[in-house]
Write a protein that holds these residues in place. Sequence first.
Motif, short mmCIF file in Angstrom:
data_model
loop_
_atom_site.label_atom_id
_atom_site.label_comp_id
_atom_site.label_asym_id
_atom_site.label_seq_id
_atom_site.Cartn_x
_atom_site.Cartn_y
_atom_site.Cartn_z
N CYS A 390 31.83 -21.59 36.22
CA CYS A 390 32.49 -22.57 35.35
C CYS A 390 33.50 -21.86 34.46
O CYS A 390 33.22 -20.78 33.91
CB CYS A 390 31.46 -23.30 34.49
N PHE A 391 34.69 -22.49 34.29
CA PHE A 391 35.78 -21.91 33.49
C PHE A 391 36.11 -22.80 32.30
O PHE A 391 36.06 -24.03 32.40
CB PHE A 391 37.04 -21.74 34.35
N ASP A 392 36.46 -22.13 31.20
CA ASP A 392 36.89 -22.85 30.00
C ASP A 392 37.98 -22.04 29.31
O ASP A 392 38.03 -20.81 29.45
CB ASP A 392 35.71 -23.09 29.06
N ILE A 393 38.83 -22.71 28.55
CA ILE A 393 39.92 -22.06 27.81
C ILE A 393 39.72 -22.33 26.32
O ILE A 393 39.37 -23.44 25.91
CB ILE A 393 41.31 -22.62 28.23
N ALA A 400 45.82 -16.34 20.43
CA ALA A 400 44.70 -15.56 20.98
C ALA A 400 43.94 -16.33 22.06
O ALA A 400 42.73 -16.51 21.98
CB ALA A 400 43.75 -15.12 19.87
N THR A 401 44.66 -16.76 23.09
CA THR A 401 44.04 -17.55 24.16
C THR A 401 43.10 -16.70 24.99
O THR A 401 43.45 -15.59 25.42
CB THR A 401 45.12 -18.15 25.07
N VAL A 402 41.90 -17.23 25.22
CA VAL A 402 40.88 -16.54 26.01
C VAL A 402 40.29 -17.52 27.01
O VAL A 402 39.99 -18.67 26.66
CB VAL A 402 39.76 -15.97 25.11
N ALA A 403 40.14 -17.08 28.25
CA ALA A 403 39.47 -17.88 29.29
C ALA A 403 38.11 -17.25 29.57
O ALA A 403 37.97 -16.03 29.55
CB ALA A 403 40.31 -17.91 30.56
N SER A 404 37.13 -18.10 29.82
CA SER A 404 35.79 -17.60 30.13
C SER A 404 35.35 -18.07 31.50
O SER A 404 35.75 -19.14 31.97
CB SER A 404 34.78 -18.08 29.08
N CYS A 405 34.52 -17.25 32.13
CA CYS A 405 33.88 -17.62 33.39
C CYS A 405 32.40 -17.31 33.26
O CYS A 405 32.03 -16.15 32.99
CB CYS A 405 34.49 -16.84 34.56
N ALA A 531 33.64 -18.67 25.74
CA ALA A 531 35.08 -18.62 25.52
C ALA A 531 35.42 -18.57 24.03
O ALA A 531 36.25 -17.77 23.60
CB ALA A 531 35.75 -19.84 26.17
N ILE A 532 34.77 -19.42 23.25
CA ILE A 532 35.12 -19.48 21.82
C ILE A 532 34.67 -18.22 21.08
O ILE A 532 35.34 -17.78 20.13
CB ILE A 532 34.53 -20.76 21.18
N THR A 533 33.57 -17.60 21.53
CA THR A 533 33.14 -16.34 20.93
C THR A 533 34.19 -15.25 21.16
O THR A 533 34.56 -14.51 20.25
CB THR A 533 31.79 -15.89 21.51
N ARG A 536 37.41 -16.07 19.06
CA ARG A 536 37.29 -15.75 17.64
C ARG A 536 37.37 -14.25 17.39
O ARG A 536 37.98 -13.80 16.41
CB ARG A 536 35.98 -16.31 17.10
N ALA A 537 36.75 -13.48 18.28
CA ALA A 537 36.80 -12.03 18.12
C ALA A 537 38.23 -11.52 18.30
O ALA A 537 38.70 -10.68 17.52
CB ALA A 537 35.88 -11.37 19.15
N ARG A 538 38.93 -12.07 19.29
CA ARG A 538 40.31 -11.63 19.53
C ARG A 538 41.23 -12.06 18.40
O ARG A 538 42.10 -11.31 17.95
CB ARG A 538 40.82 -12.21 20.86
N ARG A 539 41.03 -13.30 17.92
CA ARG A 539 41.85 -13.80 16.82
C ARG A 539 41.61 -12.99 15.55
O ARG A 539 42.55 -12.62 14.84
CB ARG A 539 41.52 -15.27 16.57
#
Length: 599
Positions: A390-393, A400-405, A531-533, A536-539
């Motif tokens: 599953c993917f989320d943006i 600081a866009t991050v995609a998760s899988c 994704a949000i974790t 937030r770390a990248r931001r």
Amino acid sequence: MFDPKPILKTLPNLPGVYRMINATDEVIYVGKAKDLKKRVSSYFNKNLPSPRTRMMVSHIVKIETTVTRSESEALLLENNLIKSFMPRYNVLFRDDKSYPYIVLSGDDFPRIAFHRGTQRKGSTYFGPFPNTNSVRESIQLLQKVFRLRTCENTVFANRSRPCLLYQIERCTGPCVGHISEENYRHDVNQATLFLQGKEQQVMEELEEQMMTSAQDQNYELAAVYRDRMQSLRQVQAKQFVSDFSLSDADVIACAEAQGQHCVNLVMIRGGRQLGDKSFFPKNADGCEVEALLEAFLEQYYVAQNLPPVIIVGVPIETTALEEVFTELAGRKVRINTNPISDKRVWLKMAQTNAELALQQRASQQANQQARLLALREALDLSDSTERIECFDISHTMGEATVASCVVFDKGAMQNSEYRRYNITGITPGDDYAAMRDALTRRYKKIAAGEGKVPDLIFIDGGKGQLGVAVEVMREVGLPDILLVGIAKGEERRPGLEQMFFADRETPVGLKKDNPGLHLLQQIRDEAHRFAITGHRARRGKARMHSSLQDIAGIGVKRRQKILTHFGGLDGVKNASVDELAQVEGVSQMLAEKIYQELH
């Protein structure tokens, strides 16, 4: 057939590590030996008792060995090789995090803090603890009783007035001189004694201080010592291991049910039970409990501080392990396989914990399997559908866009297979472009044979994101994987989700009580959390970015010294060239360069 005789003839009677390799050049087993020749030869006896060992030996086509100086060195090398190769015939105890500790720093006014990772000289460490909650509860207690500081050194060095912790009596305010170094050191020593399990000694000292203060008519200070004693008594009542004669010990038990194993570890430090942790080994099918516990002891204690006593409920060969552990710890370590009295009670408790953990795991797996079956039926999926990705943006107005899988497989979320993708080079806020980038990067590798092909891919989004995913999968050469877009319902309320399919005109909705919907929500929510974790770390990292990082000649250590000296980047910007040159490691030329870059 593999002929071991030429290799066995050349093996020395020395300690070392051996690797069994199959026809595809894969390491299938790693072992250590006090005597390489005797140990490796034992695998080729005619009457091997274990079917598992006979199966392994039948696949051997090559044996490699490494001689070491001692058995303890062989144990360390074996552990590293097992982690590297993950051999199929080694019992594997995977634990992806180092254990947490409490640390007292080596500063003039020591700081008490949570620590995980490499231990540094000059600081004192207490632990390990089974989980972070145990550490944080202990730190809160120590703050309440001994009022030690928890602030970072950069904050401590630049305070002009005490913080909120001083106001609520959780710190004595050493940052602004409200306590002398001598008195603070005394509090630190008492906290150290407490963490070492010497509560009675602490209580006696506190009682003496209370009586002395009362005699001097310093009743406010006497009340402080009285309150500390009351807090410690409460802790003793709650946590003290009654009748347990050992200050530090680990109690280990193993349970087996329906082909699955669980090892439960109970930690006792300073005479108090800190909690327990359960381990579920891989590749343990057909493995005897004795061999499984030996593998656990070897793999676990190579990376952890060793207690003086380890209590095990199974009769295993302890002589070699005790010698190795004693050498590693630098003091005597004893393994007790025949506990009596109170130790047997604690072993029984660990056994109960292991059995309960197995029951809970089996129940959870059955529940997840039922959810998967319901999802297959509801979405008309193939019976072979097992692996779901599953993917989320996640971003904040394009920043600081991050995609998760995330991955669901074998009836559970597979945390070790999660991946994050930092998205760059797109129009900020373009979710379609971000999804395209993440999907392309992941499935190009999988199409090239560098990963497992999923049976189903969930895309967190509606028709637009699903359309992008369909295009990407065609481009990378994986058009047959089923893609499903998950759109949140009205007002984004759970239970109103709609599923979009590329080959269906209308979306599919499931009832709120459908177990398949619950699995879908679990996977989707986990992708969102992951994704949000990461976002937030990248931001946070981007917003905390120091412009000193852009100046050539300033590495991490030098930058830290500069920031610590001036109390932050604003202080550096306000400093003159001469002031900058006063920092250790900063020359006059570098100071001028820093000043020019920042102005």
